[in-house]
Design a protein around this motif. Structure first.
Motif, PDB file in Angstrom:
ATOM      1  N   LYS A 189       0.827  -1.385   0.094  1.00 28.40           N
ATOM      2  CA  LYS A 189       0.001  -0.096  -0.197  1.00 28.40           C
ATOM      3  C   LYS A 189       0.798   1.223  -0.105  1.00 28.40           C
ATOM      4  O   LYS A 189       0.459   2.214  -0.737  1.00 28.40           O
ATOM      5  CB  LYS A 189      -0.782   0.005   1.200  1.00 28.40           C
ATOM      6  N   SER A 190       1.854   1.222   0.665  1.00 32.82           N
ATOM      7  CA  SER A 190       2.788   2.519   1.065  1.00 32.82           C
ATOM      8  C   SER A 190       4.177   2.067   1.458  1.00 32.82           C
ATOM      9  O   SER A 190       4.445   0.714   1.964  1.00 32.82           O
ATOM     10  CB  SER A 190       2.136   3.403   1.634  1.00 32.82           C
ATOM     11  N   VAL A 191       5.191   2.732   1.197  1.00 32.59           N
ATOM     12  CA  VAL A 191       6.605   2.832   1.803  1.00 32.59           C
ATOM     13  C   VAL A 191       6.440   3.659   3.039  1.00 32.59           C
ATOM     14  O   VAL A 191       6.275   4.910   3.030  1.00 32.59           O
ATOM     15  CB  VAL A 191       7.541   3.143   0.901  1.00 32.59           C
ATOM     16  N   ASP A 192       6.444   2.910   4.139  1.00 32.87           N
ATOM     17  CA  ASP A 192       6.370   3.754   5.303  1.00 32.87           C
ATOM     18  C   ASP A 192       7.511   4.740   5.757  1.00 32.87           C
ATOM     19  O   ASP A 192       7.475   5.767   6.046  1.00 32.87           O
ATOM     20  CB  ASP A 192       6.008   2.727   6.628  1.00 32.87           C
ATOM     21  N   HIS A 193       8.590   4.003   5.366  1.00 36.22           N
ATOM     22  CA  HIS A 193       9.875   4.309   5.891  1.00 36.22           C
ATOM     23  C   HIS A 193      11.143   3.856   5.241  1.00 36.22           C
ATOM     24  O   HIS A 193      10.822   2.713   4.828  1.00 36.22           O
ATOM     25  CB  HIS A 193      10.089   4.899   7.378  1.00 36.22           C
ATOM     26  N   VAL A 194      12.283   4.646   5.192  1.00 32.61           N
ATOM     27  CA  VAL A 194      13.555   3.994   4.957  1.00 32.61           C
ATOM     28  C   VAL A 194      14.260   4.382   6.265  1.00 32.61           C
ATOM     29  O   VAL A 194      14.424   5.537   6.622  1.00 32.61           O
ATOM     30  CB  VAL A 194      14.097   4.489   3.306  1.00 32.61           C
ATOM     31  N   ALA A 195      15.034   3.362   6.553  1.00 31.76           N
ATOM     32  CA  ALA A 195      15.931   3.402   7.817  1.00 31.76           C
ATOM     33  C   ALA A 195      17.381   2.913   7.605  1.00 31.76           C
ATOM     34  O   ALA A 195      17.525   1.815   6.986  1.00 31.76           O
ATOM     35  CB  ALA A 195      15.260   2.925   8.956  1.00 31.76           C
ATOM     36  N   PHE A 196      18.283   3.401   8.344  1.00 30.03           N
ATOM     37  CA  PHE A 196      19.590   2.669   8.427  1.00 30.03           C
ATOM     38  C   PHE A 196      19.364   1.720   9.659  1.00 30.03           C
ATOM     39  O   PHE A 196      19.011   1.970  10.656  1.00 30.03           O
ATOM     40  CB  PHE A 196      20.725   3.680   8.871  1.00 30.03           C
ATOM     41  N   VAL A 197      19.748   0.690   9.422  1.00 30.15           N
ATOM     42  CA  VAL A 197      19.713  -0.562  10.219  1.00 30.15           C
ATOM     43  C   VAL A 197      20.809  -1.395  10.726  1.00 30.15           C
ATOM     44  O   VAL A 197      21.548  -1.289   9.781  1.00 30.15           O
ATOM     45  CB  VAL A 197      18.491  -1.521  10.107  1.00 30.15           C
ATOM     46  N   GLU A 198      21.117  -1.868  11.682  1.00 27.49           N
ATOM     47  CA  GLU A 198      22.160  -2.694  12.076  1.00 27.49           C
ATOM     48  C   GLU A 198      22.196  -3.891  11.655  1.00 27.49           C
ATOM     49  O   GLU A 198      23.209  -4.451  11.126  1.00 27.49           O
ATOM     50  CB  GLU A 198      22.578  -2.611  13.614  1.00 27.49           C
ATOM     51  N   ASP A 199      21.066  -4.644  11.554  1.00 29.28           N
ATOM     52  CA  ASP A 199      21.158  -6.090  11.223  1.00 29.28           C
ATOM     53  C   ASP A 199      19.710  -6.266  10.312  1.00 29.28           C
ATOM     54  O   ASP A 199      18.671  -6.548  10.827  1.00 29.28           O
ATOM     55  CB  ASP A 199      20.892  -6.690  12.573  1.00 29.28           C
ATOM     56  N   PRO A 200      19.846  -5.966   9.027  1.00 29.64           N
ATOM     57  CA  PRO A 200      18.808  -5.922   8.147  1.00 29.64           C
ATOM     58  C   PRO A 200      18.470  -7.382   7.733  1.00 29.64           C
ATOM     59  O   PRO A 200      19.268  -8.199   8.056  1.00 29.64           O
ATOM     60  CB  PRO A 200      19.293  -5.293   6.782  1.00 29.64           C
ATOM     61  N   LEU A 201      17.556  -7.639   7.392  1.00 30.40           N
ATOM     62  CA  LEU A 201      16.971  -8.817   6.732  1.00 30.40           C
ATOM     63  C   LEU A 201      17.820  -9.431   5.537  1.00 30.40           C
ATOM     64  O   LEU A 201      18.228 -10.628   5.470  1.00 30.40           O
ATOM     65  CB  LEU A 201      15.476  -9.066   6.100  1.00 30.40           C
ATOM     66  N   ASP A 202      18.289  -8.467   4.823  1.00 31.29           N
ATOM     67  CA  ASP A 202      18.864  -8.621   3.420  1.00 31.29           C
ATOM     68  C   ASP A 202      19.985  -7.713   3.436  1.00 31.29           C
ATOM     69  O   ASP A 202      19.982  -6.297   3.338  1.00 31.29           O
ATOM     70  CB  ASP A 202      18.030  -8.296   2.253  1.00 31.29           C
ATOM     71  N   LYS A 203      21.279  -8.090   3.734  1.00 31.49           N
ATOM     72  CA  LYS A 203      22.591  -7.420   3.682  1.00 31.49           C
ATOM     73  C   LYS A 203      23.072  -6.760   2.538  1.00 31.49           C
ATOM     74  O   LYS A 203      23.950  -6.152   2.570  1.00 31.49           O
ATOM     75  CB  LYS A 203      23.715  -8.021   4.671  1.00 31.49           C
TER      76      LYS A 203
END
Lengths: 266, 172
Positions: A189-203
């Protein structure tokens, strides 16, 4: 054959196949070094691919016989072979000067090991590979900045039975008759946010290059200078006109939409 | 580096039944999954489930644990999907009916979740799990919220804390 505290029980012909896979994995791993010649790594990779195809054929037979134990064991072997293939692929890519290809291959190898562990008890024999591949990440590549996007999704479908996920009793990340249950997004439905993360699902979703104070953009893996394209030049003029502060401006990022080839079941 | 020990925060929570009614949802009194923004949404149309909610529901279906859904029949709340390896679970409500009819469902539910997460994090160091549990306070229309953050191993501590809350040994 023992795997951890469990006795693995498989039909005899499958045990013979497993012995061949185990031997190939062991031999392949003996070439998992930067210093080993590429030709040996490529030969081992070819062997993994051949066994992977054989795995597929055997799995079809196991499914036809409704033998879930065998089908799931073969699924685990398939993931083990994929992990080993990608681990060698990483070394080959590094030798070919393809840093991004090497990074992606390592990440796929990591995901495949985790899938092998989840698919069947037989996967336990490569448990140590998980830590080994994480160490390679730290030793071979500079620290990366990972990006993750959050989405609003209408609903999910189960890939095992195509029913609405959550209602059918199948659980994502578990194997069912040789197939890992995943969920299929129905309507972002929408892209809620984009964030910097330490441990993503897909590196593989990371900042790929960034601009320093001297306006030189550098690749985050190789440190090579990255030439600006037209769109970036336009953005730079805009930023200069608005007098945006200088500094480590990370202008580029690959946005995360989880890719199915990484780790089914997430 | 050793993982940090799990933490369980405890604080008062709004009256779940009143809030559900206010939003035009089924008033929950059994085992229910609460949306992420249950406390703050201005209307039912704004409600969003964590994307891990259907997995929790799938585990319950598999284990034969019955859920009383907040969503009215024929309604579905969309999901907010985070793509981080930290497992962010939904808020689980153990309503008053659970304590009257079937209190053992609490330990079974938490145990099913812990087992799933142990599997989920295979091959990945330093597992991080976050989710919340809401329970009614005894002899009161008030509720308490427990915010869990830690590894799957620590989830079993929640059962004990819930017991202490129900026995009035702990208060939010």
């Amino acid at each position: 054959m023992r795997s951890g505290s469990h006795e693995i029980t498989l039909p005899q012909d499958l045990m013979h196949f497993w012995e061949r896979v185990f031997k190939a994995l062991h031999e392949g791993r003996s070439h998992s070094y930067m210093s080993h010649a590429k030709e040996f790594q490529e030969q081992a990779s070819d062997r993994f691919q051949e066994l992977g195809l054989e795995c597929g054929d055997l799995m079809e037979k196991a499914v036809a016989k409704n033998d879930e134990n065998s089908a799931n064991a073969l699924l685990s072997m398939k993931f083990m072979l994929n992990a080993a293939f990608n681990e060698l692929g990483m070394w080959i890519a590094l030798k070919d000067g393809e840093a991004e290809g090497a990074w992606n291959a390592l990440i796929v190898a990591q995901g495949s090991v985790r899938c092998a562990l989840r698919s069947h008890a037989i996967g336990k024999c490569i448990e140590g590979q998980a830590n080994h591949l994480l160490r390679l990440e730290d030793v071979l590549f500079p620290p990366q900045v990972f990006v993750s996007s959050g989405h609003v999704v209408e609903s999910y479908e189960c890939t095992i039975c195509d029913k609405e996920y959550g209602t059918c009793g199948h659980v994502v990340g578990r194997p069912y008759m040789g197939e890992m249950c995943c969920r299929r997004r129905k309507g972002i439905k929408s892209v809620d946010h984009v964030a910097f993360v330490e441990d993503p699902l897909d590196k593989r979703c990371r900042i790929t290059d960034f601009e320093q104070d001297d306006k030189v953009r550098r690749d985050k893996l190789t440190w090579n200078e990255v030439k600006e394209d037209e769109a970036d030049a336009e953005q730079r003029s805009k930023d200069d006109a608005e007098q945006k502060p200088k500094g480590d401006n990370m202008r580029r990022a690959s946005v995360c939409l989880l890719r199915p080839d990484l780790e089914p079941g997430l | 580096m050793a993982a940090a020990p799990p933490t369980i925060g405890l604080k008062p929570y709004l009256n779940v039944v009143d809030r559900a009614t206010e939003l035009g949802c089924n008033p929950p009194n059994g085992l229910t999954v609460l949306p992420r923004n249950f406390h703050s949404a201005t209307s039912r149309e704004d409600l969003l489930h964590e994307d891990t909610a259907p997995t929790l529901r799938a585990l319950w279906v598999e284990a034969g644990i019955a859920e009383t859904r907040l969503e009215p029949e024929g309604t579905r709340f969309p999901y907010i999907e985070e793509n981080s390896f930290e497992w962010v679970g939904p808020t689980i409500l153990f309503g008053s009916a659970v304590f009257i009819q079937n209190p053992h469902v609490i330990s079974v539910t938490l145990s099913v979740l812990a087992n799933y997460l142990t599997d989920y994090f295979k091959g990945r160091p330093n597992p991080k799990v976050k989710f919340s549990v809401v329970v009614p306070l005894p002899k009161s229309k008030k509720y308490a919220k427990l915010d869990y953050e830690g590894d799957p191993e620590g989830i079993k501590e929640i059962s004990k804390l819930i017991k202490d809350i129900r026995n009035e040994k702990r208060k939010p």
